[in-house]
Design a protein around this motif. Structure first.
Motif, PDB file in Angstrom:
ATOM      1  N   VAL A  11       0.803  -1.228   0.000  1.00 17.12           N
ATOM      2  CA  VAL A  11       0.000   0.000   0.000  1.00 17.12           C
ATOM      3  C   VAL A  11       0.838   1.282   0.000  1.00 17.12           C
ATOM      4  CG1 VAL A  11      -1.767   1.299   1.262  1.00 17.12           C
ATOM      5  CG2 VAL A  11      -1.909  -1.195   1.152  1.00 17.12           C
ATOM      6  N   VAL A  12       1.926   1.298   0.743  1.00 12.70           N
ATOM      7  CA  VAL A  12       2.682   2.540   0.927  1.00 12.70           C
ATOM      8  C   VAL A  12       3.539   2.837  -0.306  1.00 12.70           C
ATOM      9  CG1 VAL A  12       4.428   3.706   2.340  1.00 12.70           C
ATOM     10  CG2 VAL A  12       2.713   2.240   3.424  1.00 12.70           C
ATOM     11  N   PRO A  13       3.382   4.036  -0.882  1.00  6.08           N
ATOM     12  CA  PRO A  13       4.217   4.390  -2.035  1.00  6.08           C
ATOM     13  C   PRO A  13       5.582   4.922  -1.597  1.00  6.08           C
ATOM     14  CG  PRO A  13       2.701   6.177  -1.571  1.00  6.08           C
ATOM     15  CD  PRO A  13       2.390   5.076  -0.579  1.00  6.08           C
ATOM     16  N   GLU A  14       6.549   4.839  -2.478  1.00  6.27           N
ATOM     17  CA  GLU A  14       7.854   5.466  -2.223  1.00  6.27           C
ATOM     18  C   GLU A  14       7.716   6.948  -2.547  1.00  6.27           C
ATOM     19  OE1 GLU A  14      10.803   6.644  -0.946  1.00  6.27           O
ATOM     20  OE2 GLU A  14      11.186   4.488  -1.000  1.00  6.27           O
ATOM     21  N   THR A  15       7.936   7.812  -1.564  1.00  8.44           N
ATOM     22  CA  THR A  15       7.757   9.257  -1.772  1.00  8.44           C
ATOM     23  C   THR A  15       9.080   9.999  -1.938  1.00  8.44           C
ATOM     24  OG1 THR A  15       7.705   9.638   0.622  1.00  8.44           O
ATOM     25  CG2 THR A  15       5.584   9.267  -0.477  1.00  8.44           C
ATOM     26  N   LYS A  16      10.192   9.302  -1.826  1.00 11.56           N
ATOM     27  CA  LYS A  16      11.502   9.964  -1.948  1.00 11.56           C
ATOM     28  C   LYS A  16      11.648  10.598  -3.334  1.00 11.56           C
ATOM     29  CE  LYS A  16      16.257   8.863  -2.644  1.00 11.56           C
ATOM     30  NZ  LYS A  16      17.159   7.795  -2.967  1.00 11.56           N
ATOM     31  N   GLY A  17      11.945  11.896  -3.360  1.00 10.80           N
ATOM     32  CA  GLY A  17      12.192  12.603  -4.610  1.00 10.80           C
ATOM     33  C   GLY A  17      10.964  12.830  -5.478  1.00 10.80           C
ATOM     34  N   LYS A  18       9.768  12.573  -4.931  1.00 11.49           N
ATOM     35  CA  LYS A  18       8.546  12.732  -5.718  1.00 11.49           C
ATOM     36  C   LYS A  18       7.839  14.025  -5.333  1.00 11.49           C
ATOM     37  CE  LYS A  18       8.217   8.376  -7.530  1.00 11.49           C
ATOM     38  NZ  LYS A  18       9.440   7.769  -7.091  1.00 11.49           N
ATOM     39  N   SER A  19       7.210  14.638  -6.314  1.00 11.78           N
ATOM     40  CA  SER A  19       6.396  15.834  -6.035  1.00 11.78           C
ATOM     41  C   SER A  19       5.044  15.386  -5.501  1.00 11.78           C
ATOM     42  CB  SER A  19       6.197  16.646  -7.311  1.00 11.78           C
ATOM     43  OG  SER A  19       5.364  15.933  -8.209  1.00 11.78           O
ATOM     44  N   LEU A  20       4.295  16.327  -4.947  1.00 10.79           N
ATOM     45  CA  LEU A  20       2.972  16.024  -4.430  1.00 10.79           C
ATOM     46  C   LEU A  20       2.079  15.475  -5.536  1.00 10.79           C
ATOM     47  CD1 LEU A  20       0.900  16.038  -2.151  1.00 10.79           C
ATOM     48  CD2 LEU A  20       0.378  18.403  -2.742  1.00 10.79           C
ATOM     49  N   MET A  21       2.181  16.033  -6.760  1.00 14.23           N
ATOM     50  CA  MET A  21       1.362  15.563  -7.877  1.00 14.23           C
ATOM     51  C   MET A  21       1.704  14.099  -8.231  1.00 14.23           C
ATOM     52  SD  MET A  21      -0.630  18.032  -8.577  1.00 14.23           S
ATOM     53  CE  MET A  21      -1.288  17.683 -10.190  1.00 14.23           C
ATOM     54  N   GLU A  22       2.979  13.770  -8.233  1.00 19.10           N
ATOM     55  CA  GLU A  22       3.403  12.394  -8.526  1.00 19.10           C
ATOM     56  C   GLU A  22       2.899  11.424  -7.454  1.00 19.10           C
ATOM     57  OE1 GLU A  22       7.628  12.763 -10.858  1.00 19.10           O
ATOM     58  OE2 GLU A  22       7.568  13.429  -8.770  1.00 19.10           O
ATOM     59  N   ILE A  23       2.968  11.851  -6.201  1.00 21.46           N
ATOM     60  CA  ILE A  23       2.496  11.018  -5.095  1.00 21.46           C
ATOM     61  C   ILE A  23       0.988  10.799  -5.225  1.00 21.46           C
ATOM     62  CG2 ILE A  23       2.181  10.893  -2.589  1.00 21.46           C
ATOM     63  CD1 ILE A  23       4.851  12.480  -2.374  1.00 21.46           C
ATOM     64  N   GLN A  24       0.257  11.860  -5.509  1.00 27.15           N
ATOM     65  CA  GLN A  24      -1.196  11.750  -5.647  1.00 27.15           C
ATOM     66  C   GLN A  24      -1.548  10.833  -6.823  1.00 27.15           C
ATOM     67  OE1 GLN A  24      -3.523  13.025  -3.470  1.00 27.15           O
ATOM     68  NE2 GLN A  24      -1.678  13.492  -2.298  1.00 27.15           N
ATOM     69  N   ALA A  25      -0.789  10.922  -7.904  1.00 26.68           N
ATOM     70  CA  ALA A  25      -1.031  10.058  -9.066  1.00 26.68           C
ATOM     71  C   ALA A  25      -0.791   8.584  -8.701  1.00 26.68           C
ATOM     72  CB  ALA A  25      -0.137  10.463 -10.233  1.00 26.68           C
ATOM     73  N   MET A  26       0.274   8.303  -7.925  1.00 24.84           N
ATOM     74  CA  MET A  26       0.541   6.932  -7.488  1.00 24.84           C
ATOM     75  C   MET A  26      -0.566   6.407  -6.601  1.00 24.84           C
ATOM     76  SD  MET A  26       4.608   6.568  -6.659  1.00 24.84           S
ATOM     77  CE  MET A  26       4.645   7.845  -5.429  1.00 24.84           C
ATOM     78  N   LEU A  27      -1.094   7.257  -5.727  1.00 19.00           N
ATOM     79  CA  LEU A  27      -2.159   6.823  -4.823  1.00 19.00           C
ATOM     80  C   LEU A  27      -3.468   6.583  -5.532  1.00 19.00           C
ATOM     81  CD1 LEU A  27      -1.424   9.150  -1.763  1.00 19.00           C
ATOM     82  CD2 LEU A  27      -1.081   6.682  -1.898  1.00 19.00           C
ATOM     83  N   SER A  28      -3.686   7.281  -6.636  1.00 19.40           N
ATOM     84  CA  SER A  28      -4.960   7.127  -7.351  1.00 19.40           C
ATOM     85  C   SER A  28      -4.953   5.923  -8.284  1.00 19.40           C
ATOM     86  CB  SER A  28      -5.294   8.395  -8.127  1.00 19.40           C
ATOM     87  OG  SER A  28      -4.333   8.623  -9.125  1.00 19.40           O
ATOM     88  N   ASP A  29      -3.798   5.317  -8.541  1.00 23.25           N
ATOM     89  CA  ASP A  29      -3.714   4.132  -9.421  1.00 23.25           C
ATOM     90  C   ASP A  29      -4.227   2.895  -8.734  1.00 23.25           C
ATOM     91  OD1 ASP A  29      -2.702   5.605 -11.444  1.00 23.25           O
ATOM     92  OD2 ASP A  29      -0.611   5.109 -11.068  1.00 23.25           O
TER      93      ASP A  29
END
Length: 198
Positions: free
Chosen positions: A180-198
């Motif tokens: 469940v937990v995404p890797e957030t290192k070096g990611k922007s908020l938009m990239e993190i949100q995109a990963m969570l919505s997949d």
């Protein structure tokens, strides 16, 4: 993540560390063992702040949760063998302090700080304060329940079974972090949100 942090036993161990050492019958005086573990805890927190940007959040969380789980399950095994009077324990008097040291090091290398880091990265600005407040409340609520439940469970079930329950929580935490937990290192908020919505 913050609930996993609490149900993996940290506050119960810290709150009842001297009691655990007394119950284990360790040859090292409980106040000295507790002091050593406190010093190790401070040192590992300093190391985590350096590693979190180099190794990534997910790797540290997985490593930390696995290490915490293994050490707490081994501690449970020690208490199980003690309650069944295994003679071999005379050679393993050092096992409780090693398990607790391993637990504190493992916990502080990931579970201690990384959930708070991810919390600050994962929520958009418009909900960050409300979400952080809710998460903090859940975290400290779980901490309260675990700290209150530990002496009760250890009396009812026994110390070994109590630690095995916490070990099971660590195993469930590993599954949650892995899937469940995404890797957030070096990611922007938009990239993190995109990963969570997949």
């Amino acid at each position: 993540l913050l609930t996993i942090q609490q149900v993996c036993c940290i506050n119960a161990l810290v709150s009842f560390m001297e009691h655990i050492f007394l119950a284990a019958g360790s040859a090292i005086p409980p106040h000295i063992a507790t002091t050593v573990i406190g010093v190790i805890q401070v040192l590992t927190v300093c190391v985590t702040s350096v590693l979190v940007e180099k190794l990534g959040r997910k790797f540290l969380l997985l490593s930390s949760t696995i290490g915490s789980g293994v050490s707490i399950i081994l501690l449970g095994l020690y208490f199980y063998m003690q309650s069944h009077s295994f003679n071999i324990l005379a050679y393993f008097w050092w096992l409780p302090i090693i398990c607790l040291l391993m637990y504190i090091i493992s916990f502080n290398l990931g579970l201690g700080a990384v959930p708070w880091t991810i919390l600050s990265e994962i929520f958009p600005a418009n909900v960050r304060s409300s979400a952080s407040a809710l998460e903090s409340s859940l975290c400290f609520g779980a901490s309260f329940v675990v700290t209150i439940a530990f002496p009760i469970l250890s009396e009812i079930l026994g110390m070994a079974q109590c630690f095995w329950i916490f070990g099971l929580c660590c195993i469930l935490g590993v599954v949650f972090i892995h899937f469940v937990v995404p890797e957030t290192k070096g990611k922007s908020l938009m990239e993190i949100q995109a990963m969570l919505s997949d």
